[in-house]
Design a protein around this motif. Structure first.
Motif, mmCIF file in Angstrom:
data_model
loop_
_atom_site.group_PDB
_atom_site.id
_atom_site.type_symbol
_atom_site.label_atom_id
_atom_site.label_comp_id
_atom_site.label_asym_id
_atom_site.label_seq_id
_atom_site.Cartn_x
_atom_site.Cartn_y
_atom_site.Cartn_z
ATOM 1 N N ASN A 97 21.408 38.921 26.395
ATOM 2 C CA ASN A 97 22.353 39.640 27.239
ATOM 3 C C ASN A 97 22.818 40.970 26.631
ATOM 4 O OD1 ASN A 97 22.587 37.611 29.374
ATOM 5 N ND2 ASN A 97 23.568 36.351 27.809
ATOM 6 N N THR A 100 23.313 43.607 29.256
ATOM 7 C CA THR A 100 24.556 43.400 29.997
ATOM 8 C C THR A 100 25.750 43.908 29.199
ATOM 9 O OG1 THR A 100 23.640 41.455 31.102
ATOM 10 C CG2 THR A 100 26.044 41.674 31.094
ATOM 11 N N GLN A 313 21.263 44.894 40.265
ATOM 12 C CA GLN A 313 20.288 43.907 39.773
ATOM 13 C C GLN A 313 18.933 44.048 40.445
ATOM 14 O OE1 GLN A 313 21.386 42.326 37.215
ATOM 15 N NE2 GLN A 313 23.502 42.988 37.548
ATOM 16 N N VAL A 316 15.978 44.593 38.026
ATOM 17 C CA VAL A 316 15.692 43.364 37.274
ATOM 18 C C VAL A 316 14.910 42.388 38.152
ATOM 19 C CG1 VAL A 316 16.743 41.397 36.097
ATOM 20 C CG2 VAL A 316 17.749 43.677 35.851
ATOM 21 N N GLN A 442 21.818 38.101 32.142
ATOM 22 C CA GLN A 442 20.391 38.360 32.320
ATOM 23 C C GLN A 442 19.564 37.080 32.154
ATOM 24 O OE1 GLN A 442 19.177 41.456 33.386
ATOM 25 N NE2 GLN A 442 21.390 41.561 33.685
#
Length: 507
Positions: A97, A100, A313, A316, A442
């Motif tokens: 992460n 993030t 997002q 991703v 994530q």
């Protein structure tokens, strides 16, 4: 004071009244003026020629310069997402992460600076302050190209956030200080549209750089993205210094003459806004804590702001489903491009419908937003449907209309407007500093079950909040109207009593 309710409309100034009020020749009225009034400012036909010229200059210089700065801010801000899916993740060995947390650091710093920013420019010239900030984040945009680890990116994201944090609230504050009710939402909309345009351009730019510059001079494509964007950002700081006019009460900008500066002050008074005095009245800030606006507007924007977070997002998601590097950058850019006409339409309708509250305009996009957020929250079985849900995420954005509404509701007190504007942004970024780290881990991607269901719930709650704000604002305006009627009756009673007394003395 601005009124946007079902109450009787205020009396419209005739040309003779306008001429006597501003002391300038009445406007020339023709087919062109009527046409512009229809497609642009609803009061353009009623403006004097001098006022039209003033607004035109503000649009050409102030609005253009601030829009370019906002475009670059979003271009630089979105670079992290595009660089991450274009090789930076592997080059810097970003795991779990850590990506993030880079966003968490950015949002935490931005949140801390939101409330101070609006008060800083009440003491420091906004043109100078914004110029320094623009150059500052341009320098650290350059620096990211040389990052060798995720720890270095943590430090660079902190510095960029520090300089970028001031632009958002100060931009709204300045625009709300120069434009009137029929003008404001469209200008904020045009300014705000530069945000998705910058985000979209970042994706297209990264795609082009990856194809043409990846590996040139031993640098990865994502590194070239930061170099090019830094070279674009720094010169804009000087543009802001010379084109942002500060406030009507203290402007020294070169493109406005003395008559236009005086007219700008008159427009502020006519718009019901309090003049900028350069002093901060602490009593007004304390009184804001007893005002319903603070306790409803601030939480609403925080909840609404998180309702539109699904788009972050998208890249991703595309990477997880094995889309190419080019599509990972291009498809999110298209998402931002869809956002632009939606914002313009909302703002145009908002400025045209002066008889109703702007909240009614905000309701439509929020109700529609329940569909795309719901598709991702409950994970529709079709990949195409999920991609469409991401793509239309930008149609939920009603931020420009909201801030135009805030400027009207709080315009009678400068400190109140600054405080409410700063608090809404502060709480939004505060939540963005920690909530994504919990619900958008994530390691939970690309499903992000907790995150997408949170945004769906926020969208539904936003609809309820807007209805409450509409009702509270209507109640407040009725109370103000009744108070004005009572004061007028008392004043008329005193006048009648004085007249009767004069008559009795004469008799």
């Amino acid at each position: 004071m601005n009124v946007e309710t079902d109450l009787p409309p205020p009396t419209v100034l005739l040309d003779a009244d306008r001429q006597s009020y501003v002391g300038r020749p009445a406007s020339k009225k023709g087919k062109w003026q009527k046409f512009v009034s229809f497609i642009w400012d609803s009061d353009y036909y009623e403006k004097s020629d001098a006022e039209r010229k003033l607004v035109f200059k503000l649009d050409c210089f102030m609005l253009t310069a601030m829009t370019i700065g906002w475009w670059l801010k979003n271009l630089d801000q979105n670079n992290l997402a595009n660089a991450y899916v274009s090789g930076m993740k592997e080059d810097l060995n970003i795991q779990a992460n850590q990506y993030t947390y880079m966003g968490t650091i950015y949002n935490a710093v931005v949140a801390a600076m939101q409330i101070p920013s609006s008060f800083i420019v009440m003491k420091v010239r906004p043109s100078l302050f914004l110029a320094i900030c623009e150059i500052g984040w341009g320098v650290f945009t350059f620096a990211q190209a040389g990052a060798k680890s995720y720890q270095a990116m943590y430090g660079f994201r902190f510095c960029i956030a520090l300089f970028e944090s001031f632009y958002y609230p100060i931009g709204y504050f300045i625009l709300g200080s120069w434009y009137t009710r029929p003008e404001l939402a469209k200008r904020i909309g045009l300014w705000f549209m530069a945000g998705p345009a910058g985000s979209a351009f970042s994706g297209f730019l990264q795609a082009a750089i990856y194809r043409n510059l990846n590996g040139v001079l031993g640098r990865a494509g994502w590194s070239w993205l930061y170099i090019i964007c830094g070279a674009m950002t720094v010169p804009c700081g000087f543009l802001l210094l010379f084109l942002v006019p500060d406030f009507p009460e203290n402007t020294k900008v070169w493109y406005l003459n003395d008559e236009e500066k005086a007219l700008a002050k008159e427009r502020v008074a006519r718009n019901g806004a309090q003049p900028m005095k350069g002093k901060i009245n602490g009593a007004v800030i304390l009184s804001a804590l007893r005002d319903w606006k603070f306790w409803i507007l601030v939480p609403f924007y925080c909840i609404y702001g998180f309702a539109v977070q699904n788009g972050t997002q998208f890249g991703v998601y595309l990477k997880a489903f094995k889309y190419s590097v080019t599509l990972r950058n291009v498809l999110p850019s298209v998402m931002y491009l869809i956002q632009i006409p939606a914002i313009l339409i909302y703002c145009y309708i908002s400025d045209r419908t002066t008889r109703i509250q702007r909240g009614w305009i905000m309701l439509g996009p929020l109700i529609w937003g329940i569909f795309p957020t719901g598709v991702l929250a409950f994970w529709g079985h079709s990949n195409s449907l999920r991609v469409v849900a991401f793509m239309v995420n930008g149609t939920l954005y009603i931020t420009p209309v909201f801030y135009a509404w805030v400027a009207e509701m709080c315009g009678h007190k400068t400190e109140l407007r600054a405080f409410i504007t700063g608090c809404t942004s502060c709480l939004f970024y505060t939540f963005n500093a920690w909530l994504p780290a919990i619900v958008f881990l994530q390691t939970d991607g690309p499903r992000f079950k907790k995150g997408f269901r949170t945004t769906f719930s926020c969208c539904v709650a936003s609809v309820v909040f807007v209805i409450v704000i509409i009702l509270m604002r209507r109640r407040e305006l009725r109370q103000e109207n009744n108070k004005m009627v009572d004061e007028t009756s008392v004043q008329q009673g005193r006048i009648d009593a004085d007249r009767e007394g004069d008559i009795e003395e004469k008799l």
